[in-house]
Design an enzyme around this catalytic site. Structure first.
Site, PDB file in Angstrom:
ATOM      1  N   SER A 187     -14.868 -12.547 -17.616  1.00  0.00           N
ATOM      2  CA  SER A 187     -15.285 -11.936 -16.355  1.00  0.00           C
ATOM      3  C   SER A 187     -16.797 -11.849 -16.206  1.00  0.00           C
ATOM      4  O   SER A 187     -17.297 -11.631 -15.104  1.00  0.00           O
ATOM      5  CB  SER A 187     -14.669 -10.550 -16.201  1.00  0.00           C
ATOM      6  OG  SER A 187     -15.244  -9.642 -17.128  1.00  0.00           O
ATOM      7  N   ARG A 230      -6.048 -14.582 -15.044  1.00  0.00           N
ATOM      8  CA  ARG A 230      -6.674 -13.492 -15.790  1.00  0.00           C
ATOM      9  C   ARG A 230      -5.616 -12.666 -16.507  1.00  0.00           C
ATOM     10  O   ARG A 230      -4.713 -12.112 -15.901  1.00  0.00           O
ATOM     11  CB  ARG A 230      -7.495 -12.611 -14.853  1.00  0.00           C
ATOM     12  CG  ARG A 230      -8.192 -11.474 -15.563  1.00  0.00           C
ATOM     13  CD  ARG A 230      -9.126 -10.714 -14.636  1.00  0.00           C
ATOM     14  NE  ARG A 230      -9.690  -9.586 -15.327  1.00  0.00           N
ATOM     15  CZ  ARG A 230     -10.622  -9.654 -16.274  1.00  0.00           C
ATOM     16  NH1 ARG A 230     -11.117 -10.818 -16.604  1.00  0.00           N
ATOM     17  NH2 ARG A 230     -11.063  -8.579 -16.876  1.00  0.00           N
ATOM     18  N   ASP A 256      -6.850 -15.078 -28.452  1.00  0.00           N
ATOM     19  CA  ASP A 256      -7.949 -14.517 -27.675  1.00  0.00           C
ATOM     20  C   ASP A 256      -9.248 -14.853 -28.406  1.00  0.00           C
ATOM     21  O   ASP A 256      -9.234 -15.076 -29.627  1.00  0.00           O
ATOM     22  CB  ASP A 256      -7.759 -13.004 -27.563  1.00  0.00           C
ATOM     23  CG  ASP A 256      -8.905 -12.322 -26.855  1.00  0.00           C
ATOM     24  OD1 ASP A 256      -9.272 -12.770 -25.748  1.00  0.00           O
ATOM     25  OD2 ASP A 256      -9.436 -11.338 -27.406  1.00  0.00           O
ATOM     26  N   ARG A 257     -10.359 -14.907 -27.705  1.00  0.00           N
ATOM     27  CA  ARG A 257     -11.614 -15.262 -28.367  1.00  0.00           C
ATOM     28  C   ARG A 257     -12.380 -14.030 -28.848  1.00  0.00           C
ATOM     29  O   ARG A 257     -12.400 -13.735 -30.039  1.00  0.00           O
ATOM     30  CB  ARG A 257     -12.503 -16.112 -27.435  1.00  0.00           C
ATOM     31  CG  ARG A 257     -13.643 -16.794 -28.190  1.00  0.00           C
ATOM     32  CD  ARG A 257     -14.672 -17.391 -27.263  1.00  0.00           C
ATOM     33  NE  ARG A 257     -15.528 -16.340 -26.725  1.00  0.00           N
ATOM     34  CZ  ARG A 257     -16.629 -16.573 -26.029  1.00  0.00           C
ATOM     35  NH1 ARG A 257     -17.003 -17.794 -25.741  1.00  0.00           N
ATOM     36  NH2 ARG A 257     -17.353 -15.569 -25.574  1.00  0.00           N
ATOM     37  N   ASP A 258     -12.992 -13.290 -27.936  1.00  0.00           N
ATOM     38  CA  ASP A 258     -13.881 -12.185 -28.313  1.00  0.00           C
ATOM     39  C   ASP A 258     -13.105 -11.050 -28.967  1.00  0.00           C
ATOM     40  O   ASP A 258     -12.169 -10.506 -28.397  1.00  0.00           O
ATOM     41  CB  ASP A 258     -14.634 -11.670 -27.081  1.00  0.00           C
ATOM     42  CG  ASP A 258     -15.503 -12.752 -26.442  1.00  0.00           C
ATOM     43  OD1 ASP A 258     -16.054 -13.580 -27.189  1.00  0.00           O
ATOM     44  OD2 ASP A 258     -15.615 -12.770 -25.199  1.00  0.00           O
ATOM     45  N   HIS A 312     -12.647 -15.291 -13.411  1.00  0.00           N
ATOM     46  CA  HIS A 312     -12.473 -14.439 -12.239  1.00  0.00           C
ATOM     47  C   HIS A 312     -12.496 -12.947 -12.564  1.00  0.00           C
ATOM     48  O   HIS A 312     -12.146 -12.550 -13.663  1.00  0.00           O
ATOM     49  CB  HIS A 312     -11.136 -14.756 -11.546  1.00  0.00           C
ATOM     50  CG  HIS A 312     -10.958 -16.203 -11.273  1.00  0.00           C
ATOM     51  ND1 HIS A 312      -9.977 -16.965 -11.881  1.00  0.00           N
ATOM     52  CD2 HIS A 312     -11.646 -17.053 -10.476  1.00  0.00           C
ATOM     53  CE1 HIS A 312     -10.064 -18.219 -11.459  1.00  0.00           C
ATOM     54  NE2 HIS A 312     -11.068 -18.294 -10.611  1.00  0.00           N
ATOM     55  N   ASP A 317     -17.036  -9.286 -31.186  1.00  0.00           N
ATOM     56  CA  ASP A 317     -17.196  -8.984 -29.765  1.00  0.00           C
ATOM     57  C   ASP A 317     -18.484  -8.200 -29.557  1.00  0.00           C
ATOM     58  O   ASP A 317     -18.557  -7.017 -29.859  1.00  0.00           O
ATOM     59  CB  ASP A 317     -15.993  -8.194 -29.252  1.00  0.00           C
ATOM     60  CG  ASP A 317     -15.991  -8.045 -27.736  1.00  0.00           C
ATOM     61  OD1 ASP A 317     -16.997  -8.406 -27.086  1.00  0.00           O
ATOM     62  OD2 ASP A 317     -14.978  -7.578 -27.205  1.00  0.00           O
ATOM     63  N   CYS A 335      -6.342 -13.304  -9.461  1.00  0.00           N
ATOM     64  CA  CYS A 335      -5.822 -14.630  -9.797  1.00  0.00           C
ATOM     65  C   CYS A 335      -4.612 -14.503 -10.712  1.00  0.00           C
ATOM     66  O   CYS A 335      -4.288 -13.427 -11.180  1.00  0.00           O
ATOM     67  CB  CYS A 335      -6.909 -15.463 -10.483  1.00  0.00           C
ATOM     68  SG  CYS A 335      -7.424 -14.746 -12.058  1.00  0.00           S
ATOM     69  N   THR A 346      -8.912 -16.981 -23.013  1.00  0.00           N
ATOM     70  CA  THR A 346      -9.934 -15.952 -22.967  1.00  0.00           C
ATOM     71  C   THR A 346     -10.335 -15.580 -21.547  1.00  0.00           C
ATOM     72  O   THR A 346     -10.596 -16.461 -20.724  1.00  0.00           O
ATOM     73  CB  THR A 346     -11.172 -16.394 -23.792  1.00  0.00           C
ATOM     74  OG1 THR A 346     -12.183 -15.389 -23.721  1.00  0.00           O
ATOM     75  CG2 THR A 346     -11.730 -17.727 -23.341  1.00  0.00           C
TER      76      THR A 346
END
Length: 183
Positions: free
Chosen positions: A53, A107, A8-10, A91, A16, A104, A50
């Protein structure tokens, strides 16, 4: 088959700051770059997955996200670090940007991004890892058949359910190489 670390990124790679899309607000968490270098030396594919949104919510554009991503890739190259792929989901069902307002399969917690990478890179999911700081990350890993789900304490509230879904809990991605070496 190949082994991968889905990251995951953030909150896992960078601090974050809530909808990070600007280079001036992007800060790598201490020692995560060194950890990713070690993981590459351990022959893992590094794949960032990631949810973004903020694009659907109209807080930033897809182009702004891509610009930041290109900068991040260039910065990591200064350390001779190659990220094998970056998947993102723009999305959200409550988005204000019509083309991104939808439910979707990409996500997280849906496993779409992970499964796309699985087929693209011939990933052995049971011997791979997902590392993230939310239950969505852990659920996506579970649904994709990833063998080890690693929860990072990023400062977000962690529920008992989230901890239960994870195989391991660590303070930072920086700890992952040592954790893998001890297994």
């Amino acid at each position: 088959m190949n082994n991968a670390i889905f990251i995951d990124r953030d909150g896992t790679i960078n601090v974050d700051k809530h909808y990070v899309y600007n280079i001036n607000k992007f800060y790598f968490i201490d020692d995560v770059i060194n950890a990713m270098i070690k993981l590459k030396k351990m022959n893992f594919f590094l794949i960032i997955v990631t949810n973004q949104s903020g694009i659907a919510r109209g807080l930033f554009t897809q182009q702004e996200f891509i610009l930041l991503t290109k900068w991040m890739i260039s910065y990591l190259r200064l350390y001779n670090l190659h990220i094998d792929a970056i998947y993102f989901c723009p999305h959200h069902i409550q988005g204000v940007i019509k083309k991104f307002r939808k439910d979707c399969l990409c996500r997280k917690p849906s496993p779409g991004m992970l499964l796309d990478a699985k087929y693209r890179f011939n990933i052995n999911m049971p011997t791979s890892y997902i590392v993230g700081d939310t239950i969505s990350d852990m659920l996506a890993g579970h649904l994709a058949g990833i063998g080890t789900k690693v929860l990072v304490r990023s400062g977000k509230k962690i529920t008992k359910e989230t901890v239960k879904m994870a195989n391991r809990v660590i303070n930072s991605l920086a700890s992952l190489p040592n954790l893998i070496n001890k297994q």
